[in-house]
Motif scaffolding. Structure first.
Motif, PDB file in Angstrom:
ATOM      1  N   TRP A 109      -3.860   3.248   3.000  1.00  0.00           N
ATOM      2  CA  TRP A 109      -3.103   2.102   3.394  1.00  0.00           C
ATOM      3  C   TRP A 109      -1.549   1.490   3.498  1.00  0.00           C
ATOM      4  CZ3 TRP A 109      -5.569  -2.477   6.186  1.00  0.00           C
ATOM      5  CH2 TRP A 109      -7.195  -2.410   5.847  1.00  0.00           C
ATOM      6  N   SER A 116      -9.140  -6.550  -1.619  1.00  0.00           N
ATOM      7  CA  SER A 116      -7.801  -6.434  -0.598  1.00  0.00           C
ATOM      8  C   SER A 116      -7.056  -6.862  -0.731  1.00  0.00           C
ATOM      9  CB  SER A 116      -9.497  -7.631   0.368  1.00  0.00           C
ATOM     10  OG  SER A 116      -9.348  -8.277  -0.404  1.00  0.00           O
ATOM     11  N   TYR A 119      -4.534  -3.608  -0.666  1.00  0.00           N
ATOM     12  CA  TYR A 119      -4.667  -2.986  -0.092  1.00  0.00           C
ATOM     13  C   TYR A 119      -3.884  -3.715   1.385  1.00  0.00           C
ATOM     14  CZ  TYR A 119      -8.491  -0.165  -0.218  1.00  0.00           C
ATOM     15  OH  TYR A 119      -9.965   0.307  -0.530  1.00  0.00           O
ATOM     16  N   ALA A 120      -3.718  -4.903   1.894  1.00  0.00           N
ATOM     17  CA  ALA A 120      -3.024  -6.302   2.424  1.00  0.00           C
ATOM     18  C   ALA A 120      -1.451  -5.562   2.449  1.00  0.00           C
ATOM     19  CB  ALA A 120      -3.125  -7.765   2.066  1.00  0.00           C
ATOM     20  N   ASN A 130      -7.750  -8.611  -6.375  1.00  0.00           N
ATOM     21  CA  ASN A 130      -8.347  -8.331  -5.678  1.00  0.00           C
ATOM     22  C   ASN A 130      -8.082  -7.021  -4.436  1.00  0.00           C
ATOM     23  OD1 ASN A 130      -9.332 -11.325  -5.251  1.00  0.00           O
ATOM     24  ND2 ASN A 130     -11.184 -10.424  -4.572  1.00  0.00           N
TER      25      ASN A 130
END
Length: 352
Positions: free
Chosen positions: A29, A233, A236-237, A231
């Motif tokens: 990412w 996710s 990744y962001a 988290n």
């Protein structure tokens, strides 16, 4: 049109990151966002505006992840490791200053420029000092510091990945995620984070958007002993938002460099990374830490980039961030004032 182009950039970065994750690449990412941004900037268009707060939001997420790894147990472990922290930090800074002489010879720059360009981990402070020093080349200091960050992001993950997860699991793998552990009493952390960031910005403290949330979450852990992890996710962001910012920096850097400067920066920064490897190998003989944790703790890059690598490789985030935070404090409170004093003496000597 700028907003449409920015949306296309985000879609390109997400698509490439998913593809790189599918291929098994290290830090997909971060690298996906970087590569997509460079291609988009150089090939498609520069007609887009990337708000600074996007990248800062990524830093806030990373800061929260760092803070979540600090518990009473990890703080006790670090207190026992203070000698290694101090020695390794001093040696890295010493190595940087030695390489400043080589950089001066390769580029023909002044000693002031070489010293300010060589100190790792305090980009903003070195740039401010370069602005105040008449014999320092502000552009060269900025480019060298930024190019080091880029090289660290490119090379350090590959070096660290060879021994990734050698301790088995990541530090935060056994605690619940933020979304599953969230309670109403945790809401106070949001305004507190904003307040701490504001105070640190007023104090001109480096990386306030990362250190601020780190301190707030750290205090929460110590006071309540109710721990959580960010988290995956969200991480990744954070990598995506931060990777786009780095990609833009790379794209703008290329336009300001010539062949000699690129070669000089590459040699200096690669020697710093190789020298760090040598120091780490020596410390492994007297330390119980594994290679990945110790190498990432010593790596001459910004704390944001290094922590992303640590998360991806399953390394000890609390240990690694403690080493880098100590180095930041040491540079700000000891090294920077000493350099400033020496530069002032040089100015007085020249004007005498």
């Amino acid at each position: 049109m700028k907003y449409i182009n920015l949306m296309l950039l985000f879609l390109s970065a997400i698509a490439l990151s998913i593809f790189l994750q599918w291929t098994g690449m290290v830090m997909p990412w971060l690298f996906g966002a970087m590569i997509a941004t460079v291609i988009f900037y150089r090939v498609v268009t520069t007609d887009f505006h990337y708000p600074k707060w996007f990248g800062n939001l990524g830093l806030v997420i990373i800061g929260a992840e760092i803070g979540s790894t600090f518990t009473l147990e990890t703080l006790a472990d670090m207190a026992e490791d203070y000698i290694t922290i101090i020695m390794l930090s001093l040696l890295i800074i010493g190595l940087s200053l030695l390489l400043a002489r080589l950089f001066m010879k390769m580029t023909g720059c002044t000693l002031e420029t070489a010293v300010l360009a060589s100190i790792p981990g305090a980009l903003s402070q070195m740039i401010v000092m370069a602005e105040e020093e008449e014999r320092a080349d502000l552009l060269l200091v900025t480019l060298t510091q930024m190019s080091r960050i880029v090289l660290v992001v490119i090379f350090v993950p590959f070096i660290a990945s060879f021994t990734a997860n050698s301790d088995g699991i990541s530090t935060n793998e056994m605690v619940p995620s933020l979304t599953s552990a969230a309670t109403p009493s945790m809401l106070w952390m949001l305004p507190t984070v904003l307040l701490v960031i504001y105070i640190m910005m007023r104090m001109k403290f480096p990386v306030p958007y990362m250190i601020g949330p780190m301190l707030v979450v750290l205090i929460w852990n110590v006071v309540t002993d109710y721990t959580f992890s960010v988290n995956i996710s969200f991480m990744y962001a954070a990598q995506l938002l931060f990777g786009i910012r780095i990609g833009i920096q790379i794209s703008t850097l290329v336009n300001q460099l010539n062949g000699r400067l690129i070669l000089s920066m590459m040699i200096q920064n690669m020697l710093l990374i190789i020298g760090t490897l040598g120091l780490v190998m020596a410390f492994l003989l007297i330390s119980e830490h594994n290679f990945t944790n110790l190498f990432l703790s010593a790596a001459p890059g910004g704390i944001g980039q290094i922590i992303i690598v640590a998360v991806e490789t399953g390394a000890n985030i609390a240990m690694i961030s403690s080493y880098h935070i100590f180095r930041i404090f040491f540079i700000l409170l000891v090294v920077a004032p000493l350099i400033n004093l020496l530069l002032k003496r040089n100015r007085k000597r020249r004007h005498a």
